[in-house]
Scaffold this motif. Structure first.
Motif, PDB file in Angstrom:
ATOM      1  N   ASN A 237       0.829  -1.204   0.000  1.00  8.83           N
ATOM      2  CA  ASN A 237       0.000   0.000   0.000  1.00  8.83           C
ATOM      3  C   ASN A 237       0.863   1.255   0.000  1.00  8.83           C
TER       4      ASN A 237
ATOM      5  N   GLN B 289      -5.708 -11.253  -1.357  1.00 13.39           N
ATOM      6  CA  GLN B 289      -6.081  -9.987  -0.729  1.00 13.39           C
ATOM      7  C   GLN B 289      -5.898 -10.053   0.786  1.00 13.39           C
ATOM      8  N   LYS B 290      -6.237 -11.194   1.373  1.00 15.00           N
ATOM      9  CA  LYS B 290      -6.066 -11.345   2.818  1.00 15.00           C
ATOM     10  C   LYS B 290      -4.586 -11.317   3.207  1.00 15.00           C
TER      11      LYS B 290
ATOM     12  N   TYR C   2      -2.270  -9.825   1.450  1.00 20.20           N
ATOM     13  CA  TYR C   2      -1.882  -8.429   1.208  1.00 20.20           C
ATOM     14  C   TYR C   2      -2.194  -7.577   2.438  1.00 20.20           C
ATOM     15  N   ASN C   3      -3.400  -7.710   2.976  1.00 23.03           N
ATOM     16  CA  ASN C   3      -3.791  -6.943   4.162  1.00 23.03           C
ATOM     17  C   ASN C   3      -2.898  -7.277   5.356  1.00 23.03           C
ATOM     18  N   HIS C   4      -2.554  -8.547   5.471  1.00 25.96           N
ATOM     19  CA  HIS C   4      -1.717  -8.996   6.585  1.00 25.96           C
ATOM     20  C   HIS C   4      -0.307  -8.404   6.480  1.00 25.96           C
TER      21      HIS C   4
ATOM     22  N   GLU D 176      -2.695  -4.113   7.623  1.00 26.11           N
ATOM     23  CA  GLU D 176      -4.060  -3.595   7.591  1.00 26.11           C
ATOM     24  C   GLU D 176      -5.015  -4.489   8.382  1.00 26.11           C
ATOM     25  N   GLU D 177      -4.826  -5.783   8.279  1.00 24.61           N
ATOM     26  CA  GLU D 177      -5.681  -6.723   9.018  1.00 24.61           C
ATOM     27  C   GLU D 177      -4.886  -8.007   9.229  1.00 24.61           C
TER      28      GLU D 177
END
Length: 575
Positions: free
Chosen positions: A269, A365-366, A368-370, A374-375
Motif C-alpha cells: 500500500n 487480498q487477505k 496483502y492486508n496482513h 491492515e488486518e
C-alpha cells in the motif's frame, strides 16, 4: 534469531519505521528548500566548478581537496544502498518505493548542503594537526541567543556523537560486509567466514592510516567501481529496452496508491511504499543523517559554503543517478516479482493458520492486508511434519517467506555435511515461527531481495550469467569503500566523546564486528541498520533547523567573499 529480529522490529517501530519519521526527514528538506530559495538548483552549476578544482589552493587549511572529500563522502554513501538497498526497497514497497527514494534525494540535496556547510564553518583543528568536524562540532561551537543568553546545543552534540558510533556499525560495518559475503557466497560459493576474515584484515590495514590514506584509496576506488557498475547495468537495460517505458510507468504510476500485486509480489500500500522508499533513500544517500559533514570537514577551503555546494552533488550522483539505474535494471529485467530458488532466512519465515492459495484472489487480498499491517491473520502454532525433506501437512498452514507464498519447499539437515541429507521428522512452530533447535537448511522458491536480487537482474542482459560477477565485484568495491569511510566517521565521534586515545580501541572493535557480521542473518542486520540510522538522523535534523538563520547568513557571507576575491567570475545570485 527470530526473537532477536522481532525485538529489533519493535524498537524500530517507534523511530525509523514510525509514521512520523519520513515526514520529519522530507519536511526538513522541504523547509530548507523553500527557506533558502532552492539552493540545490541555484548552486548546482557552481558546485560542479568547485569540485573540478577551479578554485582550489594548496595553502588553504585542511587535509584533502574538494574532489577527495567528495570521493570520501561518496564512498561512504555509494554502497549496499545502491545495489542491495534499492532491491530491498522494491521488494518491500514495489516500484513506487523507488519514486519516494528519488524524492528523498531531491530534497536531500538541500539538506546535505546545509549540514555540510555548517560542519565546515564550525570545524576544529585537533592536537595532531588534522581537521575534525561534523554535526557534533556545529552543535557545540555555534552559539545563539535564547532569552538574552548565549547558549549552544552541547547536550545534543553528545547524543549525536554517541549515535554516530552506533551507526558506524549499523551503516558502515555490518550491512556492508554482510552484503559482500552473501553475494560472494551466492556467486562464487566462497565461505562467508573466510570472506569476512580476509576483508577484515584489509580493512584494518587501510583505516590505521587515517583520513589521508582513506581519501587516497577512496578517490581511486569510486570512479573505477562506478564505471564497472554502469557497464553492467546498461547492458541489462538496453537488452530489455522494450521494458523501459513499462518500468517508468510502474515507478510513477502508483505513487499515491502503492504498488499492485504482480507475479509473486503480493503488493504494497501507499504507506508501506512511502515509508520503505524514504528509509532506503536515507540509507543510500545519508542526507540528513549527518555522516557526510564529517568527511567534508577535512577539505581544504576557507569558506564553508563552497564545501556545502560540493555536497549538493552527492545525493544527485548517489540516488538520482545510480539508484535510478539500479531500479531500471531490476524492473526491466523482470526478476523483482519472480520467485527464485534460494535458502530461506529463519527471520523471514512466517507460517499462517489455515491454508491460503496464490491462485485465489480473495486469499491473496487477505495476505496483502496482513503483510501491509491492515488486518492481521492468525499465526500457526503446532508442527511441520516432514518426510524425506517434503512437508506432508501443508493443508494446515500457509508457508510465507520473504513476503511471498513459498513453493517447492525442501528441508535438509544442516550439520555441516558436504552432502546435504534430507530431513525426516517434526519441526515445532510457535506463533508462526520455527522454535525448534534442530539445525535445518530450508530451500525453496520465493521472492528474493537485496544484493542476490540485483545479481539475478544483472544476468538478464548482454553478459548473460557473467552479469552476476559484475555485481559481486561492484558490491565488493562499493561496500568495502563504505566500510572504510564509516570507520573514519566513527573515530571522529570517539575523538569528540573520549579523546584521540580512544580511537585505537574503537578501530579494533570495528574490525572485529566487521568480521562477525559477515556470517550473520541478513534481515537482522538490515533491521539493526534502520534503528542506528534513525538514532543518528533525529538529533542532526533538530540541530540544523535550530541553526537555520546561521545558514542563511553563511550564504550571504560567501556571496560577499566570492564577489571580492573572484570579481571576474560568473556566479549565481547568493542573496
Amino acid at each position: 534469531m527470530q526473537e532477536v529480529n522481532n525485538f529489533l522490529i519493535f524498537i524500530d517501530s517507534f523511530i525509523g519505521s514510525a509514521t512520523w519519521f519520513p515526514y520529519a526527514l522530507l519536511g526538513t528538506g522541504l523547509f530548507f528548500t523553500i527557506y533558502l530559495k532552492f539552493p540545490q538548483i541555484r548552486f548546482f552549476k557552481h558546485a560542479l566548478r568547485i569540485v573540478s578544482g577551479k578554485f582550489d589552493r594548496s595553502d588553504l587549511p585542511g587535509d584533502t581537496s574538494h574532489f577527495q572529500a567528495l570521493a570520501t563522502a561518496l564512498s561512504g554513501t555509494v554502497g549496499t544502498g545502491n545495489i542491495a538497498g534499492v532491491a530491498f526497497a522494491i521488494h518491500l514497497g514495489g516500484p513506487a518505493a523507488l519514486f519516494w527514494m528519488l524524492i528523498t534525494a531531491v530534497l536531500g540535496m538541500c539538506t546535505k548542503f546545509v549540514e555540510v556547510a555548517l560542519s565546515h564553518k564550525y570545524r576544529t583543528k585537533l592536537d595532531d594537526g588534522s581537521m575534525a568536524g561534523g554535526p557534533m562540532y556545529y552543535m557545540r561551537n555555534a552559539t545563539f541567543k535564547l532569552r538574552g543568553k548565549k547558549v549552544n546545543l552541547k547536550w545534543l552534540a553528545a547524543i549525536f556523537a554517541f549515535a554516530t558510533v552506533l551507526s558506524s556499525f549499523g551503516t558502515g560495518s555490518l550491512p556492508q560486509i554482510n552484503s559482500i559475503s552473501s553475494t560472494l557466497l551466492a556467486t562464487f560459493g566462497l565461505d562467508q567466514m573466510i570472506t569476512g576474515a580476509v576483508l577484515a584484515v584489509l580493512l584494518g590495514l587501510v583505516i590505521i592510516g587515517g583520513i589521508k590514506r582513506i581519501a587516497a584509496v577512496t578517490s581511486k576506488l569510486v570512479p573505477g567501481m562506478a564505471i564497472i557498475y554502469f557497464i553492467g547495468a546498461f547492458a541489462v537495460i538496453f537488452y530489455n529496452a522494450e521494458n523501459i517505458i513499462p518500468s517508468l510507468i510502474a515507478i510513477f504510476g502508483d505513487i499515491f496508491t502503492g504498488s499492485a500485486a504482480t507475479g509473486g509480489f503480493i503488493g504494497a500500500n501507499l504507506a508501506f511504499a512511502f515509508n520503505r522508499g524514504v528509509n532506503r533513500g536515507l540509507f543510500s544517500n545519508e542526507a540528513g543523517q549527518g555522516s557526510a559533514p564529517i568527511a567534508h570537514a577535512s577539505a581544504k577551503a576557507n569558506e564553508p559554503l563552497s564545501e556545502g555546494m560540493v555536497a549538493i552533488l552527492e545525493p544527485f550522483i548517489d540516488t538520482i543517478i545510480i539508484c535510478t539505474v539500479t531500479g531500471l535494471v531490476l524492473l526491466s529485467s523482470g526478476v523483482w516479482n519472480q520467485k527464485h530458488i534460494n535458502q530461506f532466512e529463519y527471520s523471514e519465515i512466517e507460517l499462517l493458520s489455515k491454508q491460503f492459495t496464490e491462485d485465489n484472489p480473495e486469499h491473496v487480498q487477505k495476505i496483502y492486508n496482513h503483510l501491509n499491517d491492515e488486518e492481521k491473520l492468525a499465526r500457526y502454532s503446532g508442527a511441520i511434519e516432514v518426510e524425506n525433506g517434503k512437508i506432508t501437512n501443508t493443508n494446515e498452514f500457509t508457508f510465507i517467506h520473504a513476503r511471498s507464498f513459498a513453493d517447492s519447499v525442501t528441508i535438509y539437515k544442516n550439520e555441516g555435511l558436504l552432502v546435504d541429507e534430507l530431513f525426516t521428522g517434526s519441526i515445532n512452530i510457535q506463533n508462526g515461527n520455527i522454535s525448534d533447535d534442530t539445525p535445518l537448511k530450508i530451500i525453496g522458491q520465493s521472492l528474493v531481495h537485496s544484493s542476490p536480487l540485483t545479481a539475478l537482474a544483472f544476468n538478464q542482459g548482454y553478459f548473460g550469467d557473467w552479469g552476476q560477477y559484475i555485481v559481486a565485484i561492484g558490491l565488493l568495491l562499493f561496500a568495502f569503500s563504505t566500510a572504510i569511510s564509516w570507520s573514519y566517521y566513527g573515530d571522529r565521534a570517539m575523538t569528540y566523546l573520549f579523546g584521540t586515545k580512544s580511537v585505537v580501541y574503537y578501530r579494533i572493535v570495528y574490525v572485529v564486528a566487521f568480521f562477525f557480521a559477515s556470517f550473520q542473518d541478513t534481515t537482522i542486520i538490515w533491521t539493526l541498520s534502520a534503528i542506528t540510522i534513525a538514532l543518528m538522523t533525529i538529533p542532526n535534523l533538530i540541530g540544523i533547523i535550530w541553526l537555520r538563520k546561521d545558514m542563511k547568513n553563511t550564504i550571504r557571507d560567501y556571496g560577499d567573499f566570492f564577489e571580492k576575491n573572484f570579481p571576474g567570475e560568473k556566479h549565481p545570485k547568493f542573496k
